[in-house]
Design a protein around this motif. Structure first.
Motif, PDB file in Angstrom:
ATOM      1  N   HIS A 246       0.828  -1.207   0.000  1.00 23.69           N
ATOM      2  CA  HIS A 246       0.000   0.000   0.000  1.00 23.69           C
ATOM      3  C   HIS A 246       0.865   1.261   0.000  1.00 23.69           C
ATOM      4  CE1 HIS A 246      -3.389   2.631   1.019  1.00 23.69           C
ATOM      5  NE2 HIS A 246      -2.667   3.113   2.009  1.00 23.69           N
ATOM      6  N   TYR A 247       2.059   1.172   0.573  1.00 24.39           N
ATOM      7  CA  TYR A 247       2.924   2.348   0.678  1.00 24.39           C
ATOM      8  C   TYR A 247       3.974   2.436  -0.427  1.00 24.39           C
ATOM      9  CZ  TYR A 247       0.766   3.243   5.129  1.00 24.39           C
ATOM     10  OH  TYR A 247      -0.170   3.523   6.091  1.00 24.39           O
ATOM     11  N   HIS A 248       4.022   1.473  -1.336  1.00 28.89           N
ATOM     12  CA  HIS A 248       5.052   1.501  -2.372  1.00 28.89           C
ATOM     13  C   HIS A 248       4.968   2.744  -3.258  1.00 28.89           C
ATOM     14  CE1 HIS A 248       5.858  -3.146  -2.254  1.00 28.89           C
ATOM     15  NE2 HIS A 248       6.254  -2.515  -1.163  1.00 28.89           N
ATOM     16  N   ARG A 249       3.778   3.074  -3.701  1.00 24.60           N
ATOM     17  CA  ARG A 249       3.629   4.250  -4.573  1.00 24.60           C
ATOM     18  C   ARG A 249       3.970   5.526  -3.818  1.00 24.60           C
ATOM     19  NH1 ARG A 249       4.032   2.767  -9.770  1.00 24.60           N
ATOM     20  NH2 ARG A 249       2.882   0.825 -10.095  1.00 24.60           N
ATOM     21  N   TRP A 250       3.606   5.585  -2.560  1.00 21.59           N
ATOM     22  CA  TRP A 250       3.993   6.737  -1.735  1.00 21.59           C
ATOM     23  C   TRP A 250       5.508   6.843  -1.666  1.00 21.59           C
ATOM     24  CZ3 TRP A 250       6.975   6.913   2.654  1.00 21.59           C
ATOM     25  CH2 TRP A 250       7.032   8.149   3.318  1.00 21.59           C
TER      26      TRP A 250
ATOM     27  N   ASP B  46      -1.782   6.074  19.827  1.00 20.17           N
ATOM     28  CA  ASP B  46      -1.510   4.853  19.056  1.00 20.17           C
ATOM     29  C   ASP B  46      -2.790   4.037  18.891  1.00 20.17           C
ATOM     30  OD1 ASP B  46       1.211   5.450  18.923  1.00 20.17           O
ATOM     31  OD2 ASP B  46       1.708   4.200  20.657  1.00 20.17           O
ATOM     32  N   TYR B  47      -3.506   3.831  19.992  1.00 19.08           N
ATOM     33  CA  TYR B  47      -4.710   3.016  19.951  1.00 19.08           C
ATOM     34  C   TYR B  47      -5.828   3.692  19.163  1.00 19.08           C
ATOM     35  CZ  TYR B  47      -2.701  -0.291  23.249  1.00 19.08           C
ATOM     36  OH  TYR B  47      -1.906  -1.247  23.840  1.00 19.08           O
ATOM     37  N   LEU B  48      -5.879   5.022  19.197  1.00 24.63           N
ATOM     38  CA  LEU B  48      -6.880   5.727  18.408  1.00 24.63           C
ATOM     39  C   LEU B  48      -6.624   5.545  16.918  1.00 24.63           C
ATOM     40  CD1 LEU B  48      -7.260   9.048  20.443  1.00 24.63           C
ATOM     41  CD2 LEU B  48      -8.965   7.230  20.175  1.00 24.63           C
ATOM     42  N   ILE B  49      -5.360   5.651  16.510  1.00 22.87           N
ATOM     43  CA  ILE B  49      -5.005   5.441  15.108  1.00 22.87           C
ATOM     44  C   ILE B  49      -5.322   4.010  14.697  1.00 22.87           C
ATOM     45  CG2 ILE B  49      -3.074   5.305  13.481  1.00 22.87           C
ATOM     46  CD1 ILE B  49      -1.828   7.664  14.960  1.00 22.87           C
TER      47      ILE B  49
ATOM     48  N   ARG C 147       1.323   6.132  10.519  1.00 23.06           N
ATOM     49  CA  ARG C 147       0.435   5.990   9.374  1.00 23.06           C
ATOM     50  C   ARG C 147      -0.678   5.003   9.697  1.00 23.06           C
ATOM     51  NH1 ARG C 147       1.933   9.982   5.598  1.00 23.06           N
ATOM     52  NH2 ARG C 147       4.208  10.175   5.673  1.00 23.06           N
ATOM     53  N   LEU C 148      -1.669   4.991   8.818  1.00 23.92           N
ATOM     54  CA  LEU C 148      -2.713   3.974   8.937  1.00 23.92           C
ATOM     55  C   LEU C 148      -2.149   2.586   8.681  1.00 23.92           C
ATOM     56  CD1 LEU C 148      -5.928   5.416   7.221  1.00 23.92           C
ATOM     57  CD2 LEU C 148      -5.627   4.860   9.651  1.00 23.92           C
ATOM     58  N   PHE C 149      -2.921   1.598   9.075  1.00 22.08           N
ATOM     59  CA  PHE C 149      -2.600   0.194   8.846  1.00 22.08           C
ATOM     60  C   PHE C 149      -1.344  -0.231   9.597  1.00 22.08           C
ATOM     61  CE2 PHE C 149      -4.649   1.686   4.782  1.00 22.08           C
ATOM     62  CZ  PHE C 149      -5.926   1.290   5.163  1.00 22.08           C
ATOM     63  N   TRP C 150      -1.190   0.300  10.828  1.00 23.25           N
ATOM     64  CA  TRP C 150      -0.184  -0.163  11.775  1.00 23.25           C
ATOM     65  C   TRP C 150       1.246   0.014  11.244  1.00 23.25           C
ATOM     66  CZ3 TRP C 150      -4.466  -2.881  10.044  1.00 23.25           C
ATOM     67  CH2 TRP C 150      -5.572  -2.807  10.896  1.00 23.25           C
TER      68      TRP C 150
END
Length: 240
Positions: free
Chosen positions: A26-30, A146-149, A206-209
Motif C-alpha cells: 500500500h505504501y510503495h507508490r507513496w 496509538d490506539y486511536l489510530i 500511518r494507517l494500517f499499523w
C-alpha cells in the motif's frame, strides 16, 4: 479500549486471513513519490518477493534486493524478468550488503527484525551523498494516540480488503508469505533512536499499523559517523 482492541484485532486477523491484502505494498507508490524520477542505484533491504525492487527498477539503473529467507529470495527471482536491472541475494543486511554506496535505500516491514540503531547506522554508511533512505516500519502500540489510530485503521482495513478482493475469499499473495514477527519498539522508541542516528529524519505514524521514516543525506563526501571517509564497497557495517 486497551482490553477491547485485542479482541477486535483477533477478529480482524481472521477476516484478513481469508481476504488478504498487502499493507506494505500500500505504501510503495507513496515511497516512489519521495524519490527522484531517475537514480543510479538502489538497495531494498528485506526485499521479500521483490515487488518493491521491481518498482524501483523502473527508475534505477540497478536495484539490489537482500533478504535472509532463501525461499522468498528464490520466489523473487522467479517473479522477476531476467532482463530487468534487478538482482537478489540471501544475506544479513547488517553484514553482507553488496558494495555501494546506493542512491536509494528502502526497508519495508523489516527493520524490527534487526537491532534498530545498528540497522540505521548501517543504512547511513551505505547511503551515497545526496541519497534517500525510506523505512516503512511497524511499532508496538502503547499510547492513547496509538490506539486511536489503530481503531481508525480497523474499518479502513476491512473496506480495503473487501474492495481489493472484490468480496471474495482469496489466497495470500506471494509478498505475504515471508516469515514475520511482532514489533517490540513503541513509536516513541523509534523516534528517540532515529533522532540519535539520523538527525533531521522525518517520521510519521500511518494507517494500517505502520510508520514512515525518510532521511536524506546531505551532498558531499561520504563519511561515517566518526568522521572518517567511508570506504566504497566495504560491504560491512558490523561494529560501526
Amino acid at each position: 479500549m486497551t482490553t477491547l482492541l485485542p479482541r477486535i484485532m483477533r477478529a480482524l486477523e481472521q477476516f484478513h486471513a481469508t481476504h488478504p491484502w498487502d499493507h506494505n505494498a500500500h505504501y510503495h507508490r507513496w515511497m516512489l513519490r519521495q524519490l527522484p524520477r531517475r537514480f543510479n542505484s538502489a538497495l531494498d533491504v528485506g526485499s521479500g518477493s521483490g515487488d518493491l525492487a521491481r518498482l524501483l527498477a523502473s527508475r534505477a539503473g540497478a536495484v539490489h534486493g537482500i533478504d535472509v529467507d532463501p525461499t522468498i529470495v528464490d520466489r523473487a527471482r522467479g517473479l522477476t524478468d531476467p532482463a530487468a536491472p534487478v538482482t537478489f541475494t540471501v544475506g544479513d543486511a547488517l553484514k553482507e550488503v553488496p558494495p555501494g554506496p546506493y542512491d536509494v535505500i528502502t526497508c519495508v516491514a523489516t527493520i524490527h527484525h534487526m537491532p534498530f540503531s545498528d540497522a540505521l547506522t548501517c543504512f547511513r554508511h551505505h547511503l551515497a551523498p545526496g541519497g534517500t533512505l525510506i523505512v516503512v516500519g511497524v511499532y508496538r502500540p502503547q499510547s492513547l494516540s496509538d490506539y486511536l489510530i489503530d481503531t481508525v485503521a480497523i474499518p479502513a482495513n476491512v473496506a480495503m480488503a473487501w474492495i481489493k478482493n472484490k468480496g471474495r475469499k482469496t489466497p495470500r499473495p506471494a509478498s505475504m508469505t515471508a516469515p514475520t514477527r511482532p514489533a517490540t519498539m513503541t513509536f516513541a522508541d523509534v523516534v528517540r533512536d532515529t533522532r540519535q542516528a539520523l538527525p533531521g529524519a522525518r517520521l510519521h505514524r500511518r494507517l494500517f499499523w505502520r510508520y514512515t521514516l525518510v532521511w536524506r543525506r546531505r551532498p558531499g563526501r561520504l563519511r561515517d559517523r566518526g568522521g572518517r571517509s567511508g570506504q566504497r564497497g566495504s560491504g560491512q557495517c558490523a561494529g560501526r
